[in-house]
Write an enzyme that holds these catalytic residues in place. Structure first.
Site, PDB file in Angstrom:
ATOM      1  N   TYR A 265      47.787  41.664  44.098  1.00  0.00           N
ATOM      2  CA  TYR A 265      46.658  40.742  43.885  1.00  0.00           C
ATOM      3  C   TYR A 265      46.859  39.878  42.637  1.00  0.00           C
ATOM      4  O   TYR A 265      46.381  38.739  42.602  1.00  0.00           O
ATOM      5  CB  TYR A 265      45.327  41.504  43.842  1.00  0.00           C
ATOM      6  CG  TYR A 265      44.882  41.876  45.239  1.00  0.00           C
ATOM      7  CD1 TYR A 265      44.293  40.931  46.072  1.00  0.00           C
ATOM      8  CD2 TYR A 265      45.106  43.150  45.755  1.00  0.00           C
ATOM      9  CE1 TYR A 265      43.924  41.245  47.371  1.00  0.00           C
ATOM     10  CE2 TYR A 265      44.736  43.479  47.059  1.00  0.00           C
ATOM     11  CZ  TYR A 265      44.146  42.516  47.863  1.00  0.00           C
ATOM     12  OH  TYR A 265      43.785  42.822  49.154  1.00  0.00           O
TER      13      TYR A 265
ATOM     14  N   ASN B 127      37.747  33.504  52.672  1.00  0.00           N
ATOM     15  CA  ASN B 127      38.760  33.354  51.626  1.00  0.00           C
ATOM     16  C   ASN B 127      38.310  33.973  50.317  1.00  0.00           C
ATOM     17  O   ASN B 127      37.123  33.942  49.972  1.00  0.00           O
ATOM     18  CB  ASN B 127      39.086  31.870  51.411  1.00  0.00           C
ATOM     19  CG  ASN B 127      39.768  31.278  52.625  1.00  0.00           C
ATOM     20  OD1 ASN B 127      40.186  32.015  53.514  1.00  0.00           O
ATOM     21  ND2 ASN B 127      39.879  29.969  52.663  1.00  0.00           N
TER      22      ASN B 127
ATOM     23  N   ARG C 174      48.782  36.974  43.881  1.00  0.00           N
ATOM     24  CA  ARG C 174      47.898  36.085  44.673  1.00  0.00           C
ATOM     25  C   ARG C 174      46.991  35.274  43.728  1.00  0.00           C
ATOM     26  O   ARG C 174      46.754  34.104  43.896  1.00  0.00           O
ATOM     27  CB  ARG C 174      46.978  36.880  45.623  1.00  0.00           C
ATOM     28  CG  ARG C 174      47.635  37.897  46.534  1.00  0.00           C
ATOM     29  CD  ARG C 174      48.135  37.252  47.809  1.00  0.00           C
ATOM     30  NE  ARG C 174      49.353  36.501  47.622  1.00  0.00           N
ATOM     31  CZ  ARG C 174      50.565  37.039  47.407  1.00  0.00           C
ATOM     32  NH1 ARG C 174      50.732  38.325  47.364  1.00  0.00           N
ATOM     33  NH2 ARG C 174      51.618  36.277  47.235  1.00  0.00           N
TER      34      ARG C 174
ATOM     35  N   HIS D 161      34.655  38.276  51.847  1.00  0.00           N
ATOM     36  CA  HIS D 161      35.700  39.245  51.484  1.00  0.00           C
ATOM     37  C   HIS D 161      35.981  39.302  49.988  1.00  0.00           C
ATOM     38  O   HIS D 161      37.039  39.756  49.572  1.00  0.00           O
ATOM     39  CB  HIS D 161      36.984  38.937  52.262  1.00  0.00           C
ATOM     40  CG  HIS D 161      36.821  39.156  53.748  1.00  0.00           C
ATOM     41  ND1 HIS D 161      37.592  38.535  54.687  1.00  0.00           N
ATOM     42  CD2 HIS D 161      35.956  39.944  54.433  1.00  0.00           C
ATOM     43  CE1 HIS D 161      37.208  38.928  55.910  1.00  0.00           C
ATOM     44  NE2 HIS D 161      36.211  39.774  55.777  1.00  0.00           N
TER      45      HIS D 161
END
Ligand code: NAD
Length: 232
Positions: free
Chosen positions: A54, A88, A57, A105
């Protein structure tokens, strides 16, 4: 009174900002195994690997900018009461200027406690580091919904979609549930527009108009159409 319009977005709307989708060829799941990086089991097994996934990302999201599609949706607010319901975890809708965004999310730019989901924190920089803890002393995790976890904002999203006048769906493979079921919650006569270059047929939805184009190009056309539509 402005008509109510919901825009339901997926990873495809951010593709033109350089953020990879999940399921396209060349998508993220070709490089990573979902079960190793995006599930509670992965966190329990190797939380450092999950943080690292993450963090990468998040770095990419912070370096990206909203594209023409994100910006086109802001224009619709001049004429419609617009709610963006997004799968997203990036913040490109907000940075484009959309006022009303519901993240199903989660949000990658935030961290939360791994023992108390109400403790949510902004992240300084691009990393959550091992050892960074919440005020209750537990390791901070990304503020995202993993596969196998509940989607707490889902009931709110169903309620919004139930009374909407127009639904626009952009850049989602409609593979992730419960989010994907949202398109079946409109009133039967509500028009639905789906913009996705690889859209399937969804023939069970007679009100659906499919625009098989990239988000920016498809929205360019659709926004023009909707801005010129006469109010009832
Ligand atoms: P997905 O990867 O399953 O599907 C992406 C869809 O976008 C595909 O149908 C593809 O045809 C379409 N697409 C690709 N390029 C496009 C473009 N330029 N314009 C329009 N459409 C385009 O993504 P999904 O359905 O959103 O999957 C759900 C999960 O992926 C969510 O849980 C979401 O949190 C996560 N995700 C988020 C991001 C992000 O925040 N940007 C990125 C990747 C994945």
């Amino acid at each position: 009174m402005k008509k109510e319009l919901v825009v339901f977005t997926g990873a495809g709307i951010s593709a033109e900002s350089g953020i990879k989708t999940f399921r396209d060829s060349n998508g993220l799941w070709e490089e990573y195994d979902i079960s190793e990086v995006a599930t509670p089991e992965a966190w329990n097994k190797n939380y450092k690997l999950v943080l690292d996934f993450y963090n990468k990302r998040r770095k990419q999201v912070l370096e990206a900018s909203p594209n023409a599609a994100h910006k086109a949706l802001v224009k619709l607010e001049e004429k419609y009461k617009v709610t963006i319901v997004t799968q997203n975890i990036d913040d490109l809708h907000e940075r484009a200027g959309s006022k009303n965004v519901l993240h199903l999310h989660g949000e990658i730019i935030k961290a939360r406690s791994s023992v108390d989901p109400t403790l949510i924190y902004p992240i300084q920089g691009w990393e959550i580091k091992p050892g960074q803890k919440c005020e209750k002393g537990s390791q901070l995790r990304p503020h995202v919904v993993w596969f196998g976890e509940e989607v707490p904002e889902m009931p709110k999203a169903f309620k919004i979609v139930e009374k909407v006048d127009i639904l626009i769906v952009i850049g989602t493979s409609l593979n992730v549930f419960p989010a994907a079921s949202l398109i079946y919650y409109t009133r039967p006569s509500t028009p639905i527009f789906l913009i996705d270059p690889n859209a399937g047929n969804l023939e069970q939805l007679p009100v659906l108009k499919i625009i098989r184009k990239k988000a920016s190009e498809g929205l360019n056309e659709l926004v023009e159409l909707l801005m010129n539509e006469h109010a009832d």
